[in-house]
Design an enzyme around this catalytic site. Sequence first.
Site, PDB file in Angstrom:
ATOM      1  N   CYS A  38     -11.598   3.559  -0.102  1.00  0.00           N
ATOM      2  CA  CYS A  38     -10.045   3.998   0.146  1.00  0.00           C
ATOM      3  C   CYS A  38      -9.695   3.158   1.774  1.00  0.00           C
ATOM      4  O   CYS A  38     -10.823   2.841   2.288  1.00  0.00           O
ATOM      5  CB  CYS A  38      -9.934   5.433   0.768  1.00  0.00           C
ATOM      6  N   THR A  39      -8.685   2.485   1.495  1.00  0.00           N
ATOM      7  CA  THR A  39      -8.293   1.691   2.701  1.00  0.00           C
ATOM      8  C   THR A  39      -8.311   2.092   3.895  1.00  0.00           C
ATOM      9  O   THR A  39      -8.661   1.459   4.870  1.00  0.00           O
ATOM     10  CB  THR A  39      -6.746   1.204   2.435  1.00  0.00           C
ATOM     11  N   HIS A  40      -8.285   3.335   4.112  1.00  0.00           N
ATOM     12  CA  HIS A  40      -8.482   3.961   5.610  1.00  0.00           C
ATOM     13  C   HIS A  40      -9.810   4.155   5.989  1.00  0.00           C
ATOM     14  O   HIS A  40     -10.288   4.055   7.069  1.00  0.00           O
ATOM     15  CB  HIS A  40      -8.046   5.661   5.494  1.00  0.00           C
ATOM     16  N   ASP A  66       0.954  -1.083  -0.014  1.00  0.00           N
ATOM     17  CA  ASP A  66      -0.182  -0.007   0.032  1.00  0.00           C
ATOM     18  C   ASP A  66       0.868   1.352  -0.094  1.00  0.00           C
ATOM     19  O   ASP A  66       2.046   1.115   0.328  1.00  0.00           O
ATOM     20  CB  ASP A  66      -0.953  -0.043   1.112  1.00  0.00           C
ATOM     21  N   SER A  67       0.389   2.644  -0.148  1.00  0.00           N
ATOM     22  CA  SER A  67       1.141   3.598  -0.330  1.00  0.00           C
ATOM     23  C   SER A  67       1.542   3.978   1.318  1.00  0.00           C
ATOM     24  O   SER A  67       2.330   4.988   1.355  1.00  0.00           O
ATOM     25  CB  SER A  67       0.215   4.700  -0.722  1.00  0.00           C
ATOM     26  N   CYS A 103      -3.910  -0.748  -2.155  1.00  0.00           N
ATOM     27  CA  CYS A 103      -4.058   0.622  -2.239  1.00  0.00           C
ATOM     28  C   CYS A 103      -5.045   0.618  -3.558  1.00  0.00           C
ATOM     29  O   CYS A 103      -4.988   0.200  -4.660  1.00  0.00           O
ATOM     30  CB  CYS A 103      -2.617   0.975  -2.658  1.00  0.00           C
ATOM     31  N   ASN A 104      -6.010   1.530  -3.295  1.00  0.00           N
ATOM     32  CA  ASN A 104      -7.116   1.849  -4.102  1.00  0.00           C
ATOM     33  C   ASN A 104      -6.439   2.759  -5.508  1.00  0.00           C
ATOM     34  O   ASN A 104      -6.886   2.143  -6.556  1.00  0.00           O
ATOM     35  CB  ASN A 104      -8.040   2.753  -3.485  1.00  0.00           C
ATOM     36  N   THR A 105      -5.495   3.329  -5.213  1.00  0.00           N
ATOM     37  CA  THR A 105      -5.044   4.396  -6.381  1.00  0.00           C
ATOM     38  C   THR A 105      -4.122   3.450  -7.098  1.00  0.00           C
ATOM     39  O   THR A 105      -4.359   3.221  -8.417  1.00  0.00           O
ATOM     40  CB  THR A 105      -4.158   5.384  -5.755  1.00  0.00           C
ATOM     41  N   GLU A 111      -5.756   8.936  10.480  1.00  0.00           N
ATOM     42  CA  GLU A 111      -4.416   8.893  11.179  1.00  0.00           C
ATOM     43  C   GLU A 111      -4.045   9.787  12.332  1.00  0.00           C
ATOM     44  O   GLU A 111      -3.331   9.306  12.944  1.00  0.00           O
ATOM     45  CB  GLU A 111      -3.417   9.280   9.851  1.00  0.00           C
ATOM     46  N   TYR A 115      -0.453   8.280  -2.810  1.00  0.00           N
ATOM     47  CA  TYR A 115      -0.388   8.126  -4.096  1.00  0.00           C
ATOM     48  C   TYR A 115      -1.557   8.628  -4.740  1.00  0.00           C
ATOM     49  O   TYR A 115      -1.641   9.106  -5.949  1.00  0.00           O
ATOM     50  CB  TYR A 115      -0.653   6.445  -4.317  1.00  0.00           C
ATOM     51  N   GLY A 116      -2.521   9.174  -3.744  1.00  0.00           N
ATOM     52  CA  GLY A 116      -4.093   9.763  -4.509  1.00  0.00           C
ATOM     53  C   GLY A 116      -3.847  10.894  -5.020  1.00  0.00           C
ATOM     54  O   GLY A 116      -4.736  11.137  -6.188  1.00  0.00           O
TER      55      GLY A 116
END
Lengths: 268, 268
Positions: free
Chosen positions: B184-186, B10-11, B73-75, B152, B42-43
């Site tokens: 989004c992973t978050h 992931d980013s 990572c979605n992006t 975060e 990355y987004g």
Amino acid sequence: MDTRPIGVFDSGIGGLTVVKEIMEFLPNENIVYFGDTARVPYGTKSAETVTRYAFQNTRFLLTKDVKAIVVACNTASAVSLDALQESFDIPIIGVIKPGAFAAVKATLNKKIGIIGTEGTVNSRAYERVIRKLLPEAEIYAYPCPLFVPIVEEGWANTKVSYMVAEEYLKPLKDSNIDSLVMGCTHYPLLMKVVDDVLEHKVKLINPARETALELKNILTEKGIENSQNVAAQYEYYVSDNPEKFKKVGGNFLEHDIINIKKIDIEKY
Amino acid sequence: MDTRPIGVFDSGIGGLTVVKEIMEFLPNENIVYFGDTARVPYGTKSAETVTRYAFQNTRFLLTKDVKAIVVACNTASAVSLDALQESFDIPIIGVIKPGAFAAVKATLNKKIGIIGTEGTVNSRAYERVIRKLLPEAEIYAYPCPLFVPIVEEGWANTKVSYMVAEEYLKPLKDSNIDSLVMGCTHYPLLMKVVDDVLEHKVKLINPARETALELKNILTEKGIENSQNVAAQYEYYVSDNPEKFKKVGGNFLEHDIINIKKIDIEKY
């Protein structure tokens, strides 16, 4: 008299608050700006990584024949400025010292606040300079990680930014500080919010403005200011996403960004 | 039967929501995680830059002898997955297709929402897959840039996150969607907030969970699952700031991160 441009770099878009002040105080100077938008943010990265980036950014600006460089990024000023100054021959100034000097000048009760990114606050860079000048200073430093994304979202003067500022500034309200360093290049856009939340009781220091004034002094001292009375030229370079830079940058500069190019910073 | 680990990248830290689901659905599998914390996010970066990073991350994971790779990572899933699958010989899966399939399965009124970073939303990656499966779908996609820094900061369940969610989800409330991709992973950490703001009327799709289920299918199909009943091993690598990863990562995984090392990803 020297018509070569001033080089300015930042981890991204925030350094435009410094550019804005240079435009105001040194309207004749040409400016080349580099925003490291591919590698933003620096505030969460290690000192080693930030220094490597700062050297690449400096080497890129030198290819544009700049006569002086402003490290408009608090994190890079905090962790990399000494190494840059030792390694390159032109004047290189950061935003930390001018900001710290102004805070020391402004305070009467010697209680000084500092807000910035985690990287800047953890580096204690403002603190070190302030203590050198005023060893008895009481310093209150807090990171405000959400301020940058709020500014970049264009939400600087919304209910969200007031609520987040209330949360972050709570400990500062109790500390009886009389001056506060806005220790991140994005924060000048939150000047009104921070001033309101602190009930107009604290003098807010904008290091971007102090840095432009310091740059003016240095150019004058060295006799390398540009006194040519023609319209100054502004060039912008980014390592990624020039479209976004153009769009968001308007909020910072209060005028349009025209000459913008993407470069591969890893090559420098 | 194959005891080699699963590689996940992931980013940054967000991919840990995928790791968490893999731990749950595939408890025997060893996992090697790489979080590109030096180059996060990355987004906001260009497709070209993200793809270059995705190749480096994949090459690094291959040095750890992984048997399959999850692009958490979605992006990167949106812009780089096809190129990765063409270039490497092991199974590589992203989070977009599993998330899109689940949304199509879940919707009854064919009105589907998508939230994610600017990069993911602008790439229209979820939209493309959903439209292939359900051409008459009405899709409502919105970026929510403040969600990642809120998570975060550890502010997932605070007044600030509710206020920001109210703002971002306003157009979705008016759209009558019956399912929403948390793209989004978050965002799985904001499941409760989003569910509350949408008044429990919308089915929330967690692509992290769907991806773990898809991985399980692939391992079984290919007969490369790990059926060894010994405690699985988890290794974590980051490109910067392992301390912060360790600290913030706990919120994502609900258990401690022990084996963590910093590597120089630019070398791969």
